[in-house]
Design an enzyme around this catalytic site. Structure first.
Site: not given
Length: 686
Positions: A532, A617, A652
């Site tokens: 991330s 995501d 995610h």
């Protein structure tokens, strides 16, 4: 044959500067355009062919990880409102079964099943149970579920007396919800349909259509997030409104079915506070007198009447607190490590809770019954599996309620260390690391360095049973607690954000150099990993120092910083302005552009690179890593591996399920081990 994305120039001009994005076309909000899906599938097919030579290794690592998970696992039960609760995993099951029984029963008596998540997930590739809440009268369960991995939850209700589900569904909600005290009124947070920001509080009456729900509060500032919880006293429902730098609390009377929210203390720039209520007093964690927060008590909203219980301190961050009838427990962080203190509310006596490991994390666990003197807290280190303790605060007696079982693990085989390295500007940066004692050979081990460093989030030195598969193969694993994280307090965070973001990258690269110089790894076997915002760190690291790394794993990486932060229609963008800045401001535009990984890919040799993403995501859209890989393929001058693995069913957090979720981990570890052993790259099979 290598995948190749079409080059279709797309010009973007701002502040007199034009950027050309040849792969902008890979953005598809519908996730259905054939040419986009075809490119992602090409990349997946290529990645599968490359990794096919390591399938046996990947399978072996996955088996090792799964073998460390007890087939049947039972949580430590807790008592709440007259019932004892637990969850269990049965052999071979991916998801938990949630159960309860009367608190007056013996634990070996029959348990009532509230939810079998395996049955709920049976027809979905992905499943996440975001939370459940049971009415004060113990008769109705609210359940939040996500079947797509977009973190857009649906809430359903089940009558626990009849077993029947109510007909209504509350969709596109945050897993943040609270029952009023009448066990009939339910408060929840709805997300914006486009940006996915949690922004509205609604009131629902059980058994009525969602279309009849009443809007209680709407946050108009799209840099704020909305969440709900109930105070320890059960008197109030708390509407917590927070941006990255400012917060506000509004309260609802939990006794009133038609309650209207009132402001506890109006928001003011850079003032962050949160509160609880118990025994007719409000307790507040606030930074009004210092960056690292103090603790205050008051009977009224007037800020002039706040009584200071714990002053803010320069080198100690107050991270949280929990209220009991006779005790107050605080969670603090100093020099990168967490600690707990119990404070007698009558005598003000303070008792610390001591720990031995050089690097560890401790936390206040779930304590739903404030009348007790028994504190539950968790503990973990890089060589100690997660452990749940119960402490009798009156007597000091402590016992282990549960420690995660890890078959085949012997703590004495491993060593953890906590180091301080000096960055280029003279600042000391903490590093936590762990390795297998018998496999450590100074200057010869493969070294994997993890980094994150954003949002003030602390990456703690906790236990990972999957990581053992690397340590047992000679890897040294290090976490660099770079600026931008919260490990050393609020100033540490502020020194790694906005126009100081480059400190994050410099800290990480300087730590890698220092660890190699100290002999914790071989200079030819240095690896990097981050996800991330940590994936952005990976992108910057390989743009600036590609020769430093043999291989890199970038998980769901945030790499197209400028373009994303200019598009307020993308989920979460506006809430990020107080982290990265707003590129509509020329100063921030130039600064962000100077480090944004996608904008700084150049014609140079890059290390071996594995990039992962999920089609659904919601935090980092799939097209960012896809575009990044396409641009790297176009410009890089080496013949090193470049793999893009897109999970077409997840978001995610990757795959769901306690076994399936490690499939991606096994692939990543196989990639690293094969590189270290020299069995990659291999010529992919056709």
């Amino acid at each position: 044959m290598l995948p190749k994305a079409a080059r279709i120039p797309h010009a973007m001009t701002l502040h007199g500067d034009t950027r050309i994005d040849n792969y902008y076309w890979l953005r598809d909000d519908t996730r259905s355009q054939p040419e986009v899906l075809d490119y992602l599938q090409q990349e997946n097919s290529y990645g599968h062919r490359v990794m096919a030579s390591q399938q046996a290794l990947q399978d072996r690592i996955l088996k090792e990880i799964i073998d460390r998970i007890p087939q049947r696992e039972v949580s430590a039960p807790y008592i709440k409102n007259g019932y004892r609760y637990r969850h269990i995993y049965e052999p071979g099951c991916e998801y938990a079964i949630y159960q309860r029984q009367s608190a007056f029963s013996e634990e070996w008596d029959e348990w009532e099943t509230l939810l079998d998540a395996n049955k709920r997930a049976a027809h979905s590739e992905f499943y996440s149970m975001g939370g459940m809440a049971i009415t004060p009268d113990n008769t109705i369960m609210a359940l939040a579920e996500d079947f797509l991995s977009r973190r857009q939850y649906g809430i359903r209700f089940r009558n626990l007396e009849t077993g029947n589900w109510y007909p209504e569904l509350l969709d596109n909600v945050e897993p943040s919800f609270v029952w009023a005290n009448d066990s009939w009124i339910f408060y929840y947070v709805r997300k914006h349909p486009v940006t996915l920001l949690p922004y509205q509080v609604w009131r629902h009456a059980i058994g009525t259509p969602a279309s009849q729900d009443k809007l209680i509060y709407e946050e108009k500032d799209d840099t704020y997030y909305v969440s709900l919880h109930k105070t320890t006293s059960k008197h109030y429902v708390v509407i917590h409104l927070a941006s990255a730098t400012t917060s506000e609390v509004r309260l609802l009377d939990a006794e009133m079915a038609d309650a209207e929210p009132f402001v506890f203390l109006p928001r003011r720039k850079d003032h962050e506070y949160s509160l609880d209520h118990y025994q007719h007093r409000f307790y507040l964690r606030s930074n009004r007198h210092g960056k690292n927060f103090g603790l205050y008590r008051t009977r009224m909203r007037d800020e002039q009447q706040w009584e200071e219980l714990i002053p803010p301190r320069e080198n100690i961050m107050l991270e949280g607190f929990t209220l009991f009838t006779d005790w107050l427990v605080v969670e603090e962080r100093q020099r990168g490590l967490t600690s707990l203190r119990q404070i007698n509310r009558k005598t003000r006596e303070v008792i610390g809770i001591a720990f031995d490991d050089p690097a560890y994390v401790t936390w206040i666990a779930y304590n739903p019954e404030p009348e007790t003197a028994r504190l539950r807290y968790g503990y973990s280190s890089m060589t100690t599996p997660d452990t749940l303790f119960e402490l009798d605060m009156d007597t000091g007696e402590r016992r282990v309620l549960k420690q995660t079982e890890v078959p085949g693990f012997y703590a004495a085989n491993y060593r953890s260390e906590h180091l301080w390295i000096v960055a280029r500007d003279g600042v000391e940066v903490p590093v936590s690391l762990v390795y297998h004692r018998k496999h450590f050979r100074k200057g010869h081990n493969p070294l994997l360095v993890y980094g994150y460093g954003s949002y003030g989030a602390s990456i703690d030195a906790d236990f990972s049973f999957s990581r053992l598969s690397l340590l047992d193969r000679g890897f040294v694993y290090a976490i660099v607690h770079v600026r931008g994280g919260g490990e050393l307090g609020q100033q540490w965070y502020e020194d790694g954000k906005f126009l100081k973001k480059k400190n994050t990258f410099n800290d990480y690269l300087d730590a890698c150099d220092a660890l190699l110089k100290l002999g914790y790894g071989s200079p030819s076997l240095c690896y990097a990993m981050g996800g991330s915002a940590g994936g952005m760190l990976m992108g910057v690291a390989i743009n600036q120092r590609p020769e430093l790394f043999h291989g890199v794993i970038a998980q769901v990486p945030f790499v197209d910083v400028v373009t994303t932060m200019l598009d307020e229609s993308i989920p979460l963008t506006t809430g990020e302005f107080e982290e990265w800045g707003n590129p509509q401001d020329p100063q921030y535009y130039e600064y962000m552009k100077s480090y944004s990984p996608y904008d700084n890919v150049t014609a140079q040799a890059y290390p071996h690179l594995l990039v992962t993403t999920g089609l659904h995501d919601s935090q980092v859209q799939y097209w960012e890593p896809a575009k990044w890989v396409a641009k790297l393929r176009e410009l890089k001058t080496d013949d090193h591996l470049l793999l893009l693995c897109t999970d077409m069913d997840s978001g995610h957090g990757g795959k769901s399920g306690r076994f399936k979720s490690y499939e991606g981990v096994a692939m990543e570890y196989a990639f690293l081990v094969a590189l270290a052993q020299g069995t990659l790259p291999a010529t992919p099979a056709d």
